[in-house]
Structure formats: structure tokens, C-alpha cells
Write a protein that holds these residues in place. Structure first.
Motif, PDB file in Angstrom:
ATOM      1  N   TYR A   1       0.801  -1.232   0.000  1.00 33.48           N
ATOM      2  CA  TYR A   1       0.000   0.000   0.000  1.00 33.48           C
ATOM      3  C   TYR A   1       0.832   1.281   0.000  1.00 33.48           C
ATOM      4  O   TYR A   1       0.300   2.355  -0.237  1.00 33.48           O
ATOM      5  N   HIS A   2       2.101   1.178   0.360  1.00 35.18           N
ATOM      6  CA  HIS A   2       2.886   2.413   0.493  1.00 35.18           C
ATOM      7  C   HIS A   2       3.884   2.469  -0.658  1.00 35.18           C
ATOM      8  O   HIS A   2       4.996   1.948  -0.562  1.00 35.18           O
ATOM      9  N   ASN A   3       3.420   3.044  -1.759  1.00 36.91           N
ATOM     10  CA  ASN A   3       4.227   3.079  -2.978  1.00 36.91           C
ATOM     11  C   ASN A   3       4.137   4.451  -3.632  1.00 36.91           C
ATOM     12  O   ASN A   3       3.069   5.054  -3.667  1.00 36.91           O
TER      13      ASN A   3
ATOM     14  N   ASP B   1       1.020   8.345  -3.301  1.00 41.77           N
ATOM     15  CA  ASP B   1       1.926   9.458  -3.598  1.00 41.77           C
ATOM     16  C   ASP B   1       1.772  10.586  -2.578  1.00 41.77           C
ATOM     17  O   ASP B   1       0.728  10.737  -1.954  1.00 41.77           O
ATOM     18  N   HIS B   2       2.875  11.322  -2.414  1.00 43.77           N
ATOM     19  CA  HIS B   2       2.900  12.401  -1.411  1.00 43.77           C
ATOM     20  C   HIS B   2       1.938  13.519  -1.787  1.00 43.77           C
ATOM     21  O   HIS B   2       1.893  13.962  -2.938  1.00 43.77           O
ATOM     22  N   TYR B   3       1.199  13.966  -0.781  1.00 49.98           N
ATOM     23  CA  TYR B   3       0.287  15.091  -0.959  1.00 49.98           C
ATOM     24  C   TYR B   3       0.249  15.847   0.356  1.00 49.98           C
ATOM     25  O   TYR B   3       0.189  15.241   1.425  1.00 49.98           O
TER      26      TYR B   3
ATOM     27  N   LEU C   1      -3.016   7.979  -0.369  1.00 49.09           N
ATOM     28  CA  LEU C   1      -2.122   9.140  -0.377  1.00 49.09           C
ATOM     29  C   LEU C   1      -1.281   9.072   0.888  1.00 49.09           C
ATOM     30  O   LEU C   1      -1.759   8.615   1.932  1.00 49.09           O
ATOM     31  N   GLU C   2      -0.034   9.511   0.794  1.00 54.30           N
ATOM     32  CA  GLU C   2       0.769   9.716   1.999  1.00 54.30           C
ATOM     33  C   GLU C   2       0.736  11.206   2.294  1.00 54.30           C
ATOM     34  O   GLU C   2       1.237  12.014   1.503  1.00 54.30           O
ATOM     35  N   ILE C   3       0.109  11.524   3.407  1.00 54.49           N
ATOM     36  CA  ILE C   3      -0.083  12.931   3.755  1.00 54.49           C
ATOM     37  C   ILE C   3       0.974  13.362   4.757  1.00 54.49           C
ATOM     38  O   ILE C   3       1.192  12.709   5.780  1.00 54.49           O
TER      39      ILE C   3
ATOM     40  N   GLY D   1      -0.697   8.734   7.411  1.00 54.31           N
ATOM     41  CA  GLY D   1      -0.268   9.938   8.124  1.00 54.31           C
ATOM     42  C   GLY D   1       1.210   9.824   8.432  1.00 54.31           C
ATOM     43  O   GLY D   1       1.644   8.892   9.104  1.00 54.31           O
ATOM     44  N   SER D   2       1.984  10.770   7.918  1.00 55.12           N
ATOM     45  CA  SER D   2       3.437  10.730   8.111  1.00 55.12           C
ATOM     46  C   SER D   2       3.954  12.084   8.563  1.00 55.12           C
ATOM     47  O   SER D   2       3.408  13.131   8.201  1.00 55.12           O
ATOM     48  N   VAL D   3       5.015  12.027   9.358  1.00 56.71           N
ATOM     49  CA  VAL D   3       5.741  13.248   9.728  1.00 56.71           C
ATOM     50  C   VAL D   3       7.124  13.147   9.109  1.00 56.71           C
ATOM     51  O   VAL D   3       7.843  12.173   9.345  1.00 56.71           O
ATOM     52  N   HIS D   4       7.468  14.119   8.281  1.00 55.23           N
ATOM     53  CA  HIS D   4       8.802  14.170   7.680  1.00 55.23           C
ATOM     54  C   HIS D   4       9.566  15.410   8.118  1.00 55.23           C
ATOM     55  O   HIS D   4      10.761  15.518   7.851  1.00 55.23           O
ATOM     56  N   PHE D   5       8.866  16.351   8.735  1.00 54.40           N
ATOM     57  CA  PHE D   5       9.503  17.614   9.125  1.00 54.40           C
ATOM     58  C   PHE D   5       9.218  17.923  10.586  1.00 54.40           C
ATOM     59  O   PHE D   5       8.085  17.800  11.041  1.00 54.40           O
TER      60      PHE D   5
ATOM     61  N   GLY E   1       2.729   6.169   8.985  1.00 48.19           N
ATOM     62  CA  GLY E   1       3.867   5.790   8.158  1.00 48.19           C
ATOM     63  C   GLY E   1       5.147   5.770   8.971  1.00 48.19           C
ATOM     64  O   GLY E   1       5.336   6.587   9.876  1.00 48.19           O
ATOM     65  N   HIS E   2       6.010   4.811   8.671  1.00 53.42           N
ATOM     66  CA  HIS E   2       7.378   4.735   9.243  1.00 53.42           C
ATOM     67  C   HIS E   2       7.534   5.411  10.615  1.00 53.42           C
ATOM     68  O   HIS E   2       8.149   6.458  10.745  1.00 53.42           O
ATOM     69  N   LEU E   3       7.013   4.721  11.630  1.00 60.82           N
ATOM     70  CA  LEU E   3       6.857   5.331  12.957  1.00 60.82           C
ATOM     71  C   LEU E   3       8.133   5.941  13.539  1.00 60.82           C
ATOM     72  O   LEU E   3       8.090   7.016  14.118  1.00 60.82           O
TER      73      LEU E   3
ATOM     74  N   ALA F   1       6.441  -1.431   1.728  1.00 60.86           N
ATOM     75  CA  ALA F   1       7.829  -1.287   1.268  1.00 60.86           C
ATOM     76  C   ALA F   1       8.267   0.166   1.119  1.00 60.86           C
ATOM     77  O   ALA F   1       9.459   0.438   1.022  1.00 60.86           O
ATOM     78  N   ASP F   2       7.303   1.112   1.087  1.00 59.99           N
ATOM     79  CA  ASP F   2       7.651   2.510   0.794  1.00 59.99           C
ATOM     80  C   ASP F   2       8.501   2.556  -0.483  1.00 59.99           C
ATOM     81  O   ASP F   2       9.547   3.183  -0.532  1.00 59.99           O
ATOM     82  N   ALA F   3       8.002   1.855  -1.502  1.00 60.46           N
ATOM     83  CA  ALA F   3       8.772   1.703  -2.741  1.00 60.46           C
ATOM     84  C   ALA F   3       8.715   2.976  -3.575  1.00 60.46           C
ATOM     85  O   ALA F   3       7.661   3.597  -3.727  1.00 60.46           O
TER      86      ALA F   3
HETATM   87 ZN    ZN Z   1       7.206   8.971   4.173  1.00 59.78          ZN
END
Ligand code: ZN
Ligand code: ZN
Length: 266
Positions: free
Chosen positions: A7-9, A39-41, A81-83, A107-111, A156-158, A225-227
Motif C-alpha cells: 500500500y505504500h508506494n 503518492d505524497h500530498y 495518499l501519503e499525507i 499519516g506521516s511526519v517528515h519535518f 507511516g514509518h513510525l 515497502a515505501d517503494a
Molecule cells: Zn514517508
């Protein structure tokens, strides 16, 4: 790969290297019966970022996935979507997605503030250990805030801040457990993300003891896989399944129209 979904592609619609069609073809070829793009949004609180889909393209992205959903034979195609979670722009995000039909939202935190957690090792190398600990703390706080919105389906990716190998010196286990409590309370699931195995982190996100604690709290899991390439859509899935079994899991979560179901863990 029977029994797994992916699911995470990411495709060329955000920061991936292959088309949606190529990603899904790889999923079908791997023997999956279900797969989705994510995809990232998001609403980055600054100038548009090239790793994230331009927001005006969202209807076209959804249309492409809808057309493939009807033409992919045995493979069930899911739309995700990866938000990026940013506290300051969350209301805009929620509003923009209110009428959008997807199967799941990651739901992801990247920043952390303006600090890009997963952009490059050099960002971390510039930090003192004290600052590294602070970034980790603030990151976990953002995950808790994100969970509290109850807007997302799974995390996502805790433990993403370990990506480049920069770990906290302080004992943050209490904060990690508080974060799991927040996720459980919000009814969210989380993923075992295998990308970390192929990065300096050297292990899945999240690491096994966190997974065992998640199991204690009955937090559902997925294996993803976060491919960013078609070749990676099921990378290290067997290893992740082994870790899930070891943590006591018996099922994996799936989503359709944002409704969760469970299938036996392969
Ligand atoms: Zn991510
Ligand atoms: Zn991703």
C-alpha cells in the motif's frame, strides 16, 4: 507473495521513479492480490516542494487510479495518499481532502519545524547530540498530535528519525509508549515499513520492541515497502512477516473506502 498487499508506494506522480502502471504491474507480477499507490500530498508551509504532488494534479491522479482499478484483472487496486502532517496547515489539508474518495490515508511526519527528518544525513551531522534528542522528542510529539486528529488511517514509518543512524542518547521509551497509546486511542493502524532495512537505520520501521508494544495495544499493522521503484514493491516482505509473527501478530490490515478489514498474516 500470496496474502500480502502493498500500500505504500510512490510513482512519478510524486517522488517515485516509475509510473503508476509500472508499480501496479510489479505488484501483480509479485503475486499480490491487492495493491495501492500512496503518492505524497500535503500543504507544506512554504514554497511548493518537488517531492510532493502538485495539489492541482490530485483529480488526475485519482482518475488514473480509478481507470486502472477497472482494468487490472485479478489485482485489486487501491487508492491512497501519503499525507505530510504539519500542525499549521492541517486544517487546509482536512478541507482539501474532505470530498476526496480514497481507500486509505497514510499519516506521516517528515519535518520537525523546518528540519527535514529524512532528507539527507548532512542535516543530522550538523546537530549536537542534545539537538538530536530534541528532534526525536519533537517528532514523537507530532506523531501524537497527528493521531489525535483521527483523520488518518495508519501511521507511516513510525521511528523515521533513525533513518541515517542518528539515535537519541536520552531514554525516550516512555515517549514512544505514549505515542503508541495515542495511536491506539485514535483507532489508527501502523505499518511495518521495510525501507529502513535498506538504509543506514538497518532495520524496519518501527524496531521490534516497539512492534511488540504495539501488539500489546492491539494496534493493527500492515506490511509496506515505501517503494519508489517498481523493483521494490514487495522488498523484504517475508522478513517483515517474520517480525510480525514474533511480535504476536496474526493478521494484517487492509482498507477499502477507508474501512479497515483484517486478513491472516502470511
Ligand atoms: Zn514517508
Ligand atoms: Zn513514503
Amino acid at each position: 507473495m500470496k496474502g500480502f498487499a502493498s500500500y505504500h508506494n510512490h510513482s512519478v506522480w510524486s517522488d517515485g521513479g516509475d509510473t503508476i502502471e509500472a508499480m501496479l504491474a510489479a505488484c501483480a507480477e509479485a503475486g499480490l492480490d491487492e495493491a495501492g499507490l500512496s503518492d505524497h500530498y500535503g500543504f507544506y508551509p512554504g514554497p511548493p516542494q518537488d517531492w510532493s504532488m502538485r495539489r492541482e494534479r490530485l483529480p488526475d491522479y485519482l482518475a488514473v487510479l480509478a481507470s486502472l482499478r477497472d482494468a487490472s484483472g485479478r489485482l485489486q487496486v487501491r487508492t491512497g495518499l501519503e499525507i505530510d502532517y504539519f500542525p499549521d496547515t492541517f486544517d487546509q489539508t482536512r478541507e482539501a481532502l474532505a470530498a476526496v474518495e480514497v481507500d486509505y490515508l497514510i499519516g506521516s511526519v517528515h519535518f520537525v519545524g523546518g528540519f527535514p527528518v529524512d532528507a539527507a544525513s548532512s542535516w543530522w551531522e550538523a546537530l549536537s547530540q542534545e539537538r538530536i534528542d530534541e528532534v526525536w522528542r519533537a517528532y514523537l510529539g507530532l506523531i501524537r498530535d497527528m493521531a489525535a486528529t483521527r483523520f488518518f488511517d495508519f501511521v507511516g514509518h513510525l521511528d523515521l528519525p533513525k533513518k541515517y543512524g542518528f539515535r537519541p542518547e536520552a531514554d525516550l521509551s516512555g515517549e514512544i509508549l505514549a505515542t503508541l497509546n495515542a495511536i491506539a486511542e485514535a483507532g489508527m493502524a501502523m505499518e511495518i515499513n521495510t525501507a529502513g532495512m535498506h538504509l543506514p537505520a538497518g532495520q524496519v520501521y518501527p524496531e521490534p520492541w516497539i512492534l511488540a508494544e504495539a501488539r500489546q495495544r492491539e494496534i493493527p499493522i500492515l506490511i509496506n515497502a515505501d517503494a519508489h521503484r517498481a523493483a521494490h514493491v514487495t522488498r523484504s516482505f517475508e522478513a517483515a512477516a517474520g517480525l510480525a509473527h514474533a511480535a504476536g501478530y496474526t493478521h494484517l490490515a487492509r482498507y477499502h473506502h477507508r474501512e479497515r478489514s483484517a486478513v491472516p498474516l502470511p
